[in-house]
Design a protein around this motif. Structure first.
Motif, PDB file in Angstrom:
ATOM      1  N   TYR A 180       0.833  -1.204   0.000  1.00 38.34           N
ATOM      2  CA  TYR A 180       0.000   0.000   0.000  1.00 38.34           C
ATOM      3  C   TYR A 180       0.868   1.255   0.000  1.00 38.34           C
ATOM      4  N   LEU A 181       1.915   1.260   0.818  1.00 43.40           N
ATOM      5  CA  LEU A 181       2.801   2.418   0.898  1.00 43.40           C
ATOM      6  C   LEU A 181       3.542   2.650  -0.405  1.00 43.40           C
ATOM      7  N   GLU A 182       4.033   1.600  -1.015  1.00 47.55           N
ATOM      8  CA  GLU A 182       4.751   1.752  -2.282  1.00 47.55           C
ATOM      9  C   GLU A 182       3.822   2.232  -3.391  1.00 47.55           C
ATOM     10  N   LYS A 183       2.598   1.710  -3.414  1.00 46.66           N
ATOM     11  CA  LYS A 183       1.639   2.140  -4.434  1.00 46.66           C
ATOM     12  C   LYS A 183       1.285   3.608  -4.244  1.00 46.66           C
ATOM     13  N   MET A 184       1.132   4.023  -2.997  1.00 52.26           N
ATOM     14  CA  MET A 184       0.822   5.421  -2.721  1.00 52.26           C
ATOM     15  C   MET A 184       1.959   6.329  -3.188  1.00 52.26           C
ATOM     16  N   LYS A 185       3.182   5.966  -2.903  1.00 51.19           N
ATOM     17  CA  LYS A 185       4.321   6.787  -3.315  1.00 51.19           C
ATOM     18  C   LYS A 185       4.426   6.871  -4.837  1.00 51.19           C
ATOM     19  N   SER A 194      -5.182   8.648  -8.356  1.00 49.60           N
ATOM     20  CA  SER A 194      -6.603   8.441  -8.593  1.00 49.60           C
ATOM     21  C   SER A 194      -7.405   8.832  -7.361  1.00 49.60           C
ATOM     22  N   VAL A 195      -8.704   9.053  -7.586  1.00 46.10           N
ATOM     23  CA  VAL A 195      -9.579   9.449  -6.483  1.00 46.10           C
ATOM     24  C   VAL A 195      -9.761   8.298  -5.504  1.00 46.10           C
ATOM     25  N   SER A 196      -9.742   7.073  -6.000  1.00 41.48           N
ATOM     26  CA  SER A 196      -9.992   5.915  -5.138  1.00 41.48           C
ATOM     27  C   SER A 196      -8.905   5.750  -4.085  1.00 41.48           C
ATOM     28  N   ILE A 197      -7.654   5.991  -4.442  1.00 43.02           N
ATOM     29  CA  ILE A 197      -6.572   5.791  -3.486  1.00 43.02           C
ATOM     30  C   ILE A 197      -6.636   6.848  -2.385  1.00 43.02           C
ATOM     31  N   PHE A 198      -7.018   8.072  -2.711  1.00 45.05           N
ATOM     32  CA  PHE A 198      -7.147   9.095  -1.682  1.00 45.05           C
ATOM     33  C   PHE A 198      -8.391   8.879  -0.830  1.00 45.05           C
ATOM     34  N   ARG A 199      -9.456   8.378  -1.440  1.00 43.96           N
ATOM     35  CA  ARG A 199     -10.639   8.046  -0.653  1.00 43.96           C
ATOM     36  C   ARG A 199     -10.339   6.911   0.322  1.00 43.96           C
ATOM     37  N   SER A 200      -9.552   5.957  -0.137  1.00 43.11           N
ATOM     38  CA  SER A 200      -9.155   4.862   0.747  1.00 43.11           C
ATOM     39  C   SER A 200      -8.324   5.372   1.917  1.00 43.11           C
ATOM     40  N   LEU A 201      -7.419   6.295   1.658  1.00 44.35           N
ATOM     41  CA  LEU A 201      -6.568   6.807   2.714  1.00 44.35           C
ATOM     42  C   LEU A 201      -7.347   7.636   3.721  1.00 44.35           C
ATOM     43  N   SER A 202      -8.412   8.282   3.308  1.00 45.48           N
ATOM     44  CA  SER A 202      -9.179   9.135   4.207  1.00 45.48           C
ATOM     45  C   SER A 202     -10.261   8.387   4.974  1.00 45.48           C
ATOM     46  N   MET A 238      -0.347  17.545  -1.031  1.00 44.39           N
ATOM     47  CA  MET A 238      -1.302  18.266  -0.201  1.00 44.39           C
ATOM     48  C   MET A 238      -2.607  17.480  -0.052  1.00 44.39           C
ATOM     49  N   ARG A 239      -3.027  16.806  -1.112  1.00 42.73           N
ATOM     50  CA  ARG A 239      -4.198  15.929  -0.983  1.00 42.73           C
ATOM     51  C   ARG A 239      -3.911  14.799  -0.007  1.00 42.73           C
TER      52      ARG A 239
END
Length: 469
Positions: A180-185, A194-202, A238-239
């Motif tokens: 998950y961390l590597e994909k985020m970076k 993508s919107v899905s990865i930020f929605r998942s993080l929030s 920032m997102r």
């Protein structure tokens, strides 16, 4: 060779002790050579037993050797362990012997306290034993170990005064967290998050383990992206910060504000965020300003000096001569979102100077026929007008609410401050740019002419307390 070995240290078992023990058990007198050999042999076995007992204690991560360690060492040598020494408390063992003092009847045992039968008969009955039960407890919750007696103690304590909290290596994360961390970076660095990865993080729970790594990544990567003018990366960073602050499952987020806030202030007040002037870096500054305002709103009571430090930095940026327009835009937006009190403290005293400076930039861009500078100056002027208009509406609403009270003696000082602020904004923007905001405020509070008369009268008057004196 053995004699030379033990000659370096004082003997633990003397030859006299060996001869006395031999006579005690009925062996009779023994030769000095035999007693010397027996004393060396006994000392060798004792040293070997002590070394093995020390190894057992070291394996158990203890510095003090106990009786159980000696028994384990004896079992390793296929020797029957000692009896009567397995005590976890500090009860002293006393030497007991029979009447004839036979060596075979010697033993060590704790002395029991003498208890009177009368006291024993009059003692209170002990409480009933607790019924056996099974207790379940949480070993870890959302990546954080709760402080319970059943859990092992924590090796460190988080200190909010430290700017860099302790961070464990990525090798200690689970495979899922690593992926998950590597994909985020990768998504952040590519600039196509993508919107899905930020929605998942929030929203997703169970991400507490990667929180320190994400905050450290935001801090380090923001500095690099700002120097290389990677606007897309800054926007995603920032997102990423915004999602971390919004996730309700993250605990102790305030510990990592020392990494999130410097990155946000860098993006907000940076003179240049992108190489291409056509890129929309204004939206990135707007998002960053909202993040800073949210941090002050959420953690302001926890850190009383947080808002004051940010306001000081924004004020220094605004008062700096010949400030770049993008940095000026970020400072105005950041100060306006922190509330009317910050606007009164930072922007209101220099409102006319800021307006004149921006209008001068607009005229200079028109003379030089520079469309980019003209657009930047117009955006700065528009955000300044919007901030002043929102402040005007807020002050007019507060003034109208205070005028509804009959007790003007206690409200006069506050009304005077509100009226002066409103009048100052009107005097600076006397070109009609405040008319839409004034109309909106009048529609909201249901007053128009009466409120204008009150503002004019209060702005030119003195407090009632002074008038009386």
């Amino acid at each position: 060779a053995s004699h030379h070995r033990y000659a370096q240290h004082p003997q633990m078992i003397s030859e006299t002790s060996v001869r006395d023990i031999a006579e005690k058990i009925g062996v009779g007198k023994i030769d000095s050579e035999v007693s010397n050999f027996l004393s060396n042999s006994v000392e060798y076995h004792l040293r070997d037993l002590i070394q093995e007992s020390s190894k057992v204690a070291k394996r158990a991560k203890r510095k003090k050797v106990c009786a159980n360690d000696v028994n384990f060492a004896l079992e390793m040598r296929n020797i029957e362990p000692l009896v009567g020494y397995k005590f976890s408390n500090d009860e002293a063992l006393n030497y007991l012997s029979s009447e004839n003092d036979n060596i075979e009847d010697m033993e060590y045992a704790p002395l029991d306290k003498k208890i009177s039968t009368f006291e024993l008969a009059n003692m209170n009955l002990p409480s009933c034993p607790i019924e056996p039960s099974i207790l379940l407890h949480w070993l870890i919750i959302d990546g954080k170990q709760p402080i319970l007696p059943q859990n092992p103690p924590q090796d460190f304590k988080l200190d909010r005064r430290k700017k860099n909290p302790p961070i464990f290596g990525e090798n200690e994360l689970s495979d899922e967290c690593k992926k998950y961390l590597e994909k985020m970076k990768v998504l952040v660095l590519k600039g196509n998050g993508s919107v899905s990865i930020f929605r998942s993080l929030s929203l997703d729970p169970g991400l507490q383990g990667i929180l320190p790594h994400l905050c450290l990544f935001i801090k380090e990567r923001t500095q690099i992206s700002a120097k290389t003018f990677k606007l897309n990366q800054l926007f995603n960073l920032m997102r990423l910060s915004h999602c971390i602050l919004l996730n309700p499952h993250f605990v102790q987020v305030e510990v990592y504000l020392g990494q999130i806030l410097p990155a946000a202030m860098t993006v907000l007040l940076c003179r240049k965020l992108c190489a291409d002037p056509n890129e929309d870096h204004w939206s990135v500054r707007d998002l960053t300003a909202s993040i800073i305002a949210y941090v002050c709103f959420r953690f302001g009571q926890m850190f009383p000096n947080l808002k004051a430090d940010l306001v000081l930095l924004l004020g220094q940026t605004l008062k700096q001569p010949n400030q770049a327009l993008p940095a000026l835009y970020g400072a105005v937006v950041g100060a306006s979102l922190l509330g009317s009190s910050v606007f009164t403290m930072v922007l209101l005293p220099i409102l006319k100077q800021l307006k004149d400076y921006i209008i001068g930039k607009i005229k200079e861009a028109e003379r030089n026929k520079n469309p980019y500078e003209f657009r930047d100056a117009m955006l700065c002027l528009s955000v300044l007008v919007k901030s002043a208009g929102n402040f005007l509406c807020d002050q007019m609403a507060k003034l109208a609410k205070s005028l509804d009270f009959d007790d003007r003696e206690t409200k006069s000082a506050g009304q005077l401050e509100l009226a002066k602020g409103i009048a100052q904004v009107r005097n600076v923007f006397d070109d009609g740019s405040m008319s839409p905001f004034i109309a909106a405020a009048n529609n909201r509070i249901g007053k128009s002419t009466v409120l204008d008369e009150d503002v004019t009268g209060l702005a030119t008057s003195e407090p009632y307390g002074r008038r009386r004196s």
